[in-house]
Motif scaffolding. Structure first.
Motif, PDB file in Angstrom:
ATOM      1  N   UNK A   1     -11.506   7.083  -6.925  1.00 16.18           N
ATOM      2  CA  UNK A   1     -11.784   6.038  -6.893  1.00 16.18           C
ATOM      3  C   UNK A   1     -12.697   5.088  -8.187  1.00 16.18           C
ATOM      4  N   UNK A   2     -12.356   3.853  -8.526  1.00 14.68           N
ATOM      5  CA  UNK A   2     -13.072   3.471  -9.710  1.00 14.68           C
ATOM      6  C   UNK A   2     -14.691   3.688  -9.339  1.00 14.68           C
TER       7      UNK A   2
ATOM      8  N   UNK B   1       1.432   2.303  -3.548  1.00 16.00           N
ATOM      9  CA  UNK B   1       0.210   2.545  -4.329  1.00 16.00           C
ATOM     10  C   UNK B   1      -0.373   3.655  -4.378  1.00 16.00           C
ATOM     11  N   UNK B   2      -0.403   4.012  -5.944  1.00 15.62           N
ATOM     12  CA  UNK B   2      -0.762   5.597  -6.170  1.00 15.62           C
ATOM     13  C   UNK B   2      -2.361   5.757  -6.709  1.00 15.62           C
ATOM     14  N   UNK B   3      -3.014   4.666  -6.124  1.00 11.94           N
ATOM     15  CA  UNK B   3      -4.615   4.651  -6.283  1.00 11.94           C
ATOM     16  C   UNK B   3      -5.074   4.779  -7.648  1.00 11.94           C
ATOM     17  N   UNK B   4      -4.356   4.299  -8.705  1.00 13.21           N
ATOM     18  CA  UNK B   4      -4.807   4.497 -10.360  1.00 13.21           C
ATOM     19  C   UNK B   4      -6.165   3.736 -10.368  1.00 13.21           C
ATOM     20  N   UNK B   5      -6.248   2.605  -9.581  1.00 12.79           N
ATOM     21  CA  UNK B   5      -7.344   2.045  -9.862  1.00 12.79           C
ATOM     22  C   UNK B   5      -7.318   0.881 -10.966  1.00 12.79           C
TER      23      UNK B   5
ATOM     24  N   UNK C   1       0.850  -1.028   0.129  1.00  8.38           N
ATOM     25  CA  UNK C   1       0.034   0.108  -0.113  1.00  8.38           C
ATOM     26  C   UNK C   1       0.861   1.249   0.088  1.00  8.38           C
ATOM     27  N   UNK C   2       2.122   1.349   0.572  1.00 10.36           N
ATOM     28  CA  UNK C   2       2.877   2.528   0.613  1.00 10.36           C
ATOM     29  C   UNK C   2       3.531   2.799  -0.967  1.00 10.36           C
TER      30      UNK C   2
ATOM     31  N   UNK D   1      -7.364  11.531  -3.997  1.00 16.19           N
ATOM     32  CA  UNK D   1      -7.473  10.356  -4.438  1.00 16.19           C
ATOM     33  C   UNK D   1      -9.007   9.639  -4.399  1.00 16.19           C
ATOM     34  N   UNK D   2      -9.544  10.027  -3.083  1.00 14.98           N
ATOM     35  CA  UNK D   2     -10.786   9.297  -2.767  1.00 14.98           C
ATOM     36  C   UNK D   2     -11.666   9.570  -3.657  1.00 14.98           C
TER      37      UNK D   2
ATOM     38  N   UNK E   1      -9.484  -4.287  -4.644  1.00 13.39           N
ATOM     39  CA  UNK E   1     -10.493  -3.273  -4.490  1.00 13.39           C
ATOM     40  C   UNK E   1      -9.618  -2.040  -3.725  1.00 13.39           C
ATOM     41  N   UNK E   2     -10.414  -0.985  -3.838  1.00 15.83           N
ATOM     42  CA  UNK E   2      -9.712   0.247  -3.200  1.00 15.83           C
ATOM     43  C   UNK E   2     -10.342   0.692  -1.774  1.00 15.83           C
ATOM     44  N   UNK E   3      -9.623   1.108  -1.097  1.00 17.69           N
ATOM     45  CA  UNK E   3     -10.125   2.016   0.259  1.00 17.69           C
ATOM     46  C   UNK E   3     -10.877   2.958  -0.142  1.00 17.69           C
ATOM     47  N   UNK E   4     -12.017   3.338   0.545  1.00 21.12           N
ATOM     48  CA  UNK E   4     -13.007   4.203   0.483  1.00 21.12           C
ATOM     49  C   UNK E   4     -12.432   5.581   0.334  1.00 21.12           C
ATOM     50  N   UNK E   5     -11.604   5.744   1.431  1.00 24.21           N
ATOM     51  CA  UNK E   5     -10.931   7.178   1.944  1.00 24.21           C
ATOM     52  C   UNK E   5     -10.125   7.604   0.908  1.00 24.21           C
ATOM     53  N   UNK E   6      -8.936   6.839   0.173  1.00 27.70           N
ATOM     54  CA  UNK E   6      -8.012   7.331  -0.350  1.00 27.70           C
ATOM     55  C   UNK E   6      -7.499   6.685  -1.684  1.00 27.70           C
ATOM     56  N   UNK E   7      -8.398   5.429  -1.812  1.00 23.39           N
ATOM     57  CA  UNK E   7      -8.285   4.859  -3.056  1.00 23.39           C
ATOM     58  C   UNK E   7      -7.341   3.920  -3.101  1.00 23.39           C
ATOM     59  N   UNK E   8      -6.602   3.617  -1.996  1.00 27.35           N
ATOM     60  CA  UNK E   8      -5.158   2.635  -1.843  1.00 27.35           C
ATOM     61  C   UNK E   8      -5.734   1.236  -1.956  1.00 27.35           C
TER      62      UNK E   8
END
Lengths: 65, 399
Positions: free
Chosen positions: B111-112, A10-14, A7-8, B107-108, A25-32
């Motif tokens: 998200x997809x 990860x840049x949340x590109x999805x 996760x460190x 980023x939040x 999947x992605x965290x709801x907060x920051x997409x990690x």
């Protein structure tokens, strides 16, 4: 196949979520990245390899026996 | 003096060749013969031009290469761009951990799942502008009536910026992205946009809404200037890029009727087709810029600390070791390894949104206007050659 994520890095590109929503999947907060299935079944393995290859943060590692 | 070294002959920007979608032939030649090579910039300074897919990813994924334009040796593509990058930089011109701190505030929102939830709203916007365009007789300028207003309205909706002000910020965004803008013009356009967004932020401090600008204010740890700066980045990046991709994609498909027919017959190809169009068009034509902060070897060449690097995304996306017959547009190929959004920690924050907008805009355009065609000969379509983002001045179409 075993998958691990960092996760460190990860840049949340999805893109992993788009490629294999069954595994990532992605965290709801920051997409990690969140790893749902560390041992993906055979039919998802090729998509997991693609997800690892396109990850911009190189946050996905695929361990193959 | 000795004869001119061929290495010195490469300059930025190089002229495009016969195909207006392809990277300049000089860069394509560099990809094949000198994948890491010297290039001369507008002010006589030098930088390294990196052209291969593997090497571009290596530079952009390596912390020894900084995105911070305040670092000595950072390459600038024009006087105006130096002004833009060096003063009050946004987080795209910072390194981690400073960069990550700001980026993770946003980023939040990208998200997809959250972006996918925007699908019905984006579809309504796309249909609305198409209704308007087709309510009058053809021809129409697809750029002004469709490609630009769609992403502009979408980003306004996300940020909470009044769309009725679009002429004001579109005009200034254009100045920021134009290569020949002087430092003074860039400073003025940026200051006006920043003032506009600070005024807006001030109003939202009193009357908050549920959109991104209000959410940034509500955090409580950003100054009004920082809120305006981040909003400015999203506003400019959020509409110029997608607008140009929509217009160029439409033109590329009209130019290649076989590919357009495949897409029309099988609309499920749209997701892959958008990846292929991103690869094929690679609209960030100036590439992405870095400066080495430690010496590093890239593709067998040592780049020393303090030397600038231009990662040419367009040639990386036409690297035949990754993409077979890269010069062909093939809506059926798996193009997901493209670097059109960059690579590494700075890769485009808004990419899920850009993808969704492009998928909906192109799918809808193809479905609703089966007889869509150019209203002028292809040779008369005017490309924007003088901008950081490749695009069209206008796209006259009929249906």
């Amino acid at each position: 196949m075993r998958v691990s994520v960092d996760p460190g890095r990860c840049c949340s590109s999805g893109q992993c979520v788009t490629a294999v929503p069954e595994v990532f999947d992605q965290s709801e907060d920051d997409g990690v990245v969140l790893l749902i299935q560390p041992e993906p079944p055979a039919d998802l393995r090729s998509a997991v390899r693609t997800a690892a290859a396109i990850c911009p943060g190189r946050a996905i590692t695929v361990h193959e026996p | 003096m000795t004869a001119v070294d061929p290495i010195d002959a490469l300059t930025y920007p190089a002229a495009r060749g016969g195909c207006p979608f392809a990277p300049p032939p000089a860069y394509q030649e560099a990809l094949e013969q000198r994948p890491v090579t010297r290039i001369s910039l507008w002010d006589g300074s030098r930088a390294w031009l990196v052209t291969r897919h593997e090497d571009v990813r290596a530079v952009m994924g390596d912390r020894r290469f900084s995105a911070d334009a305040r670092k000595p040796g950072f390459p600038f593509l024009s006087d105006g761009r130096r002004e833009l990058a060096a003063q009050n930089p946004s987080f795209i011109r910072m390194d981690d951990p400073e960069h990550a701190r700001f980026r993770r505030m946003l980023t939040g929102d990208f998200i997809i799942k959250r972006v996918e939830a925007l699908r019905p709203a984006i579809q309504r916007i796309v249909d609305g502008f198409l209704d308007e365009m087709t309510s009058h007789h053809p021809p129409a300028d697809l750029v002004a009536e469709f490609a630009l207003p769609v992403p502009s309205l979408v980003i306004c909706m996300l940020l909470g910026v009044p769309y009725q002000d679009h002429a004001y910020f579109q005009e200034r965004s254009r100045i920021l992205l134009r290569n020949h803008s002087t430092a003074a013009q860039v400073r003025r356009a940026r200051d006006e946009l920043s003032d506009y967004l600070q005024e807006l932020a001030k109003r939202k401090e009193l009357e908050p809404d549920e959109h991104i600008i209000s959410k940034l204010i509500a955090r409580g740890d950003l100054t009004r200037e920082e809120v305006a700066g981040m909003s400015l980045l999203l506003l400019v990046a959020g509409h110029e890029t997608t607008a140009n991709m929509t217009a160029l994609s439409t033109l590329a498909l009209l130019r290649d009727p076989a590919q357009l027919a495949r897409l029309r017959e099988d609309p499920t190809l749209i997701k892959g087709a958008v990846e292929e169009l991103l690869r094929f068009l690679s609209i960030v034509q100036g590439g992405t810029l870095r400066v080495a902060v430690e010496s590093a070897e890239i593709g067998g060449t040592t780049i020393e600390a303090g030397e600038g690097v231009i990662c040419m995304l367009s040639t990386a996306n036409r690297d035949s070791s990754v993409f077979a017959t890269p010069e062909a547009l093939d809506v059926g190929r798996d193009a997901r390894r493209h670097v059109a959004f960059g690579f590494g920690v700075h890769q485009c924050l808004g990419q899920p949104l850009a993808r969704l907008e492009l998928q909906i805009a192109l799918e809808t355009l193809i479905r609703r206007l089966p007889d869509l065609r150019l209203a002028v000969p292809f040779e008369d379509v005017r490309f924007r050659t003088d901008t950081a983002v490749h695009g069209l001045e206008e796209l006259p179409v009929t249906w």
